[in-house]
Design an enzyme around this catalytic site. Sequence first.
Site, PDB file in Angstrom:
ATOM      1  N   GLY A 137      32.965 -32.261  18.903  1.00 39.18           N
ATOM      2  CA  GLY A 137      31.521 -32.233  18.647  1.00 39.18           C
ATOM      3  C   GLY A 137      31.214 -32.863  17.313  1.00 39.18           C
ATOM      4  O   GLY A 137      32.039 -33.594  16.778  1.00 39.18           O
ATOM      5  N   ASN A 138      30.040 -32.600  16.809  1.00 40.53           N
ATOM      6  CA  ASN A 138      29.692 -33.097  15.476  1.00 40.53           C
ATOM      7  C   ASN A 138      28.753 -32.110  14.802  1.00 40.53           C
ATOM      8  O   ASN A 138      28.391 -31.089  15.386  1.00 40.53           O
ATOM      9  CB  ASN A 138      29.101 -34.510  15.566  1.00 40.53           C
ATOM     10  CG  ASN A 138      27.840 -34.535  16.390  1.00 40.53           C
ATOM     11  OD1 ASN A 138      26.853 -33.889  16.057  1.00 40.53           O
ATOM     12  ND2 ASN A 138      27.876 -35.260  17.503  1.00 40.53           N
ATOM     13  N   ARG A 139      28.368 -32.418  13.579  1.00 37.98           N
ATOM     14  CA  ARG A 139      27.665 -31.433  12.762  1.00 37.98           C
ATOM     15  C   ARG A 139      26.149 -31.429  12.950  1.00 37.98           C
ATOM     16  O   ARG A 139      25.452 -30.750  12.216  1.00 37.98           O
ATOM     17  CB  ARG A 139      28.001 -31.694  11.290  1.00 37.98           C
ATOM     18  CG  ARG A 139      29.441 -31.341  10.972  1.00 37.98           C
ATOM     19  CD  ARG A 139      29.832 -31.826   9.596  1.00 37.98           C
ATOM     20  NE  ARG A 139      28.862 -31.441   8.586  1.00 37.98           N
ATOM     21  CZ  ARG A 139      28.706 -32.049   7.412  1.00 37.98           C
ATOM     22  NH1 ARG A 139      29.466 -33.086   7.116  1.00 37.98           N
ATOM     23  NH2 ARG A 139      27.802 -31.633   6.558  1.00 37.98           N
TER      24      ARG A 139
END
Length: 413
Positions: free
Chosen positions: A218-220
């Site tokens: 995923g990412n932030r």
Amino acid sequence: MSPGRAHAPRRPWRGRRVVLGVTGGIAAYKTVQVARDLTALGAQLDVVLTQGATRFVAPLSYEGVTGRSSLTDMFSTRGAALHIRVARDADTVLVAPATADFVARAAQGRANDLLTTILLATRAPVIVAPAMNDRMFDHPQTRANLQHLEEVLGYRVAGPGSGPLAYGEGEGPGRMLEPDELVEHVGRALESPDLEGRRVLITAGPTREPLDPVRYLGNRSSGRMGQALARAAWRRGGEVSLVSGPSQLDAPPGVEWVAVETALEMVEAVRERAERADLVIYAAAVADYRPAAPHDEKVKRSRSGPRFQVELEANPDVSQEVRPLLGAGTVTVGFALETDALREGAGRKLEEKGFDLIVANDARAPGAGFEVDTNRVLILHAGGGEEELPLLSKDQVAEEILERALKVAARRW
Ligand code: CTP
């Protein structure tokens, strides 16, 4: 100014006049917060309490947050025809909480206290936020009264929501909407409805690409920028769908919230809504790759050894998958998050992806990027031209983006 602080407080409703009518229900205590938030957004409030309301909350509480006297008495000595003046000056009236008794009196056109006389005298939009025991809400008489308010009088009925009710009875519906939701409803009544009748489709948040049943790539991204855009578009009268990857944020009021996990799910959800969209804003941080062969069972370290290789496969680009489905008049806005060569990267994406506008930001600039409430953006226009905006709150950035999208729309819609 410290780097994390927004450029200026958002006071979009400066000078706008809002009547906050409070009737006698336990949810009344929450409306002190509504008064505070509306005042902070610039509105000038006239708080009108019924006798019942003063049993739950003191007029002084509102005076403390609005800096203005609260109104309780129809037969006051504060000048003749107080109700007419307050009603005439109002830009919108919010009644929260609206008890079953108030709803009944309003439906009958009674004028037996200051608040109901104001309702008869005003021509401003009226929002009613019911709050009552779920059995009272469910009573056919209450339902008929609310229907009358909505269909005959043209009032907007906001809520009620579901959830635990006072005295531990029932789970609703009957619960008053939360203060932040009520503020959004007031915003929709106050702001110019330049997106009325228009469908707005927004992607937001990260995507999660499963590696196995418990792990993902995923990412932030927090989804905040997309959420701010959805709220702002709804306030301007739009019919808004927010296709969001996993996010801690609440669904904005009035907005269709479509929860997805993966890029492939996001493509499908956007595809279903693309044809009818007038404005599409791609604010999601879509994972560019996904594990090519996610494991059906949890990957065990004991069986994987010291190195574990994952093969990744490219995800489709949401904006490009749906591009052929969009109508000729549809306005599109993309985002570009870069860590270097911001202008060049954004310019290339603007052209390649065929957006009308692209909003570029530097992921590493102070106050910009993920997990903060502010953003500093550069907006590039398809026809040429660019604008660098100062550090603003994401709510302000959302307003600026919509302003520009509407300018493009003015040449097409
Ligand atoms: N976008 C999308 N689907 C993807 C990737 C990106 O819809 N699979 C959209 C984003 O929502 C954004 C724009 O395309 O509006 C640019 O996204 P960005 O991640 O900055 O660019 P990429 O195309 O992924 O390019 P790069 O990784 O080379 O920076």
